[in-house]
Design a protein around this motif. Structure first.
Motif, PDB file in Angstrom:
ATOM      1  N   GLN A 114       0.836  -1.197   0.000  1.00  0.00           N
ATOM      2  CA  GLN A 114       0.000   0.000   0.000  1.00  0.00           C
ATOM      3  C   GLN A 114       0.872   1.247   0.000  1.00  0.00           C
ATOM      4  O   GLN A 114       1.832   1.374   0.757  1.00  0.00           O
ATOM      5  CB  GLN A 114      -0.953   0.032   1.180  1.00  0.00           C
ATOM      6  N   GLN A 115       0.497   2.194  -0.878  1.00  0.00           N
ATOM      7  CA  GLN A 115       1.255   3.422  -1.057  1.00  0.00           C
ATOM      8  C   GLN A 115       0.724   4.535  -0.151  1.00  0.00           C
ATOM      9  O   GLN A 115      -0.351   4.426   0.441  1.00  0.00           O
ATOM     10  CB  GLN A 115       1.171   3.866  -2.527  1.00  0.00           C
ATOM     11  N   GLU A 116       1.475   5.621  -0.082  1.00  0.00           N
ATOM     12  CA  GLU A 116       1.096   6.745   0.776  1.00  0.00           C
ATOM     13  C   GLU A 116      -0.255   7.330   0.399  1.00  0.00           C
ATOM     14  O   GLU A 116      -0.990   7.812   1.262  1.00  0.00           O
ATOM     15  CB  GLU A 116       2.173   7.833   0.730  1.00  0.00           C
ATOM     16  N   ASP A 117      -0.596   7.305  -0.902  1.00  0.00           N
ATOM     17  CA  ASP A 117      -1.869   7.897  -1.338  1.00  0.00           C
ATOM     18  C   ASP A 117      -3.048   6.944  -1.187  1.00  0.00           C
ATOM     19  O   ASP A 117      -4.173   7.274  -1.562  1.00  0.00           O
ATOM     20  CB  ASP A 117      -1.764   8.394  -2.784  1.00  0.00           C
ATOM     21  N   ASP A 151      -4.906   0.277   5.206  1.00  0.00           N
ATOM     22  CA  ASP A 151      -5.395   1.497   5.825  1.00  0.00           C
ATOM     23  C   ASP A 151      -6.722   1.826   5.141  1.00  0.00           C
ATOM     24  O   ASP A 151      -6.755   2.373   4.031  1.00  0.00           O
ATOM     25  CB  ASP A 151      -4.396   2.633   5.644  1.00  0.00           C
ATOM     26  N   ARG A 154      -7.516   5.605   4.147  1.00  0.00           N
ATOM     27  CA  ARG A 154      -6.723   6.083   3.004  1.00  0.00           C
ATOM     28  C   ARG A 154      -7.182   5.417   1.712  1.00  0.00           C
ATOM     29  O   ARG A 154      -7.214   6.063   0.655  1.00  0.00           O
ATOM     30  CB  ARG A 154      -5.233   5.793   3.230  1.00  0.00           C
TER      31      ARG A 154
END
Length: 278
Positions: A114-117, A151, A154
């Motif tokens: 999973q990426q920050e965005d 998350d 998110r």
């Protein structure tokens, strides 16, 4: 792995899985699937932490070890989130109890993907990042009953950013909405129990989906109908509790036009099963 899912899934839907796949063959299938599991190395820190799950096939020549609990470092033979998703479905279709699945390792890898965005990569370090892999990660988390790798807030916010001016869902932000990516986004939200929070305008999304029916469904405006969108858009409407608004007679007639005497379905009435056209 994914081709196996299409075959096993279709046989199951037709009620023919137990007739066509013997108990012995099921055991062989299950062992083959487990032999594609990328596992921790057992080291601390573990170099496989971002690579665990299932790969698509045995192409690399890795030793056949369906009961292994560890494996060597797999940087160039990583799992893929889509194959992890279909591997778990295959095992369930074949009657397996998932007892050999390293659940904790898979969830740790999803956390790394999973990426920050809020988007999700299919493999660690991949730049091919889009909503298909969000759906796969959510489906895996649902199957394993463990959401600690995702998350959710998110992810929900990212899917909201994927919704275009048409209120349907694109693969990536600021792209054209598409039937396949719409299913992936809608299904992911449903699995996370976030449909209400994640859809910008549910009614307009339903309208967009219904407008895609020509006889069968098209994937985007001004495109020809294609068999696959009977599922992608039809399933989206079903999740949105609106499939009753579909003209099922027209859809069925289109699908039957695409079924050929040799067996299987083409993408449209002029295509044979298995024919690739762009």
């Amino acid at each position: 792995m994914t081709l196996a899912f299409f075959c096993l899934g279709a046989l199951s839907l037709l009620g023919e899985l137990d007739e066509q796949v013997t108990t012995e063959n099921k055991k062989d299938w299950i062992d083959w699937i487990y032999a594609q599991q990328v596992l921790p190395t057992g080291q601390i820190p573990d170099p496989n932490e971002a690579y665990c799950g299932f790969r698509g096939s045995s192409w690399s020549g890795r030793k056949f070890e369906p009961t292994a609990t560890t494996c060597s470092f797999q940087h160039y033979d990583s799992s893929h989130i889509a194959n992890t998703y279909t591997a778990l479905l295959n095992l369930l279709l074949l009657g397996d109890d998932l007892s050999r699945v390293n659940r904790q390792a898979i969830i740790k890898t999803i956390r790394k993907l999973q990426q920050e965005d809020g988007s999700v990569a299919p493999t660690y370090g991949s730049l091919e990042i889009d909503v298909r892999f969000i759906f796969c990660a959510c489906a895996v988390s649902f199957i394993l009953n463990d959401w600690s790798g995702i998350d959710i807030e998110r992810t929900t916010d990212h899917i909201k950013r994927l919704q275009s001016y048409e209120y349907a869902i694109a693969q990536c932000p600021n792209q054209e909405a598409h039937g396949g990516s719409t299913f992936c986004g809608v299904a992911a939200l449903a699995l996370m129990n976030k449909l209400k929070e994640g859809l910008v305008d549910k009614d307009k999304l339903i309208e967009w989906c219904l407008q895609r029916q020509v006889s069968g469904f098209q994937g985007r405006p001004n495109k020809s109908p294609d068999v696959c969108y009977g599922f992608w858009i039809g399933a989206s409407l079903d999740i949105l509790e609106s499939f009753t608004l579909v003209n099922c007679q027209e859809l069925k007639a289109f699908l039957l036009e695409c079924q050929h005497k040799i067996g299987g379905f083409g993408k449209d009435p002029d295509s044979f099963p298995g024919k690739i056209s762009r």
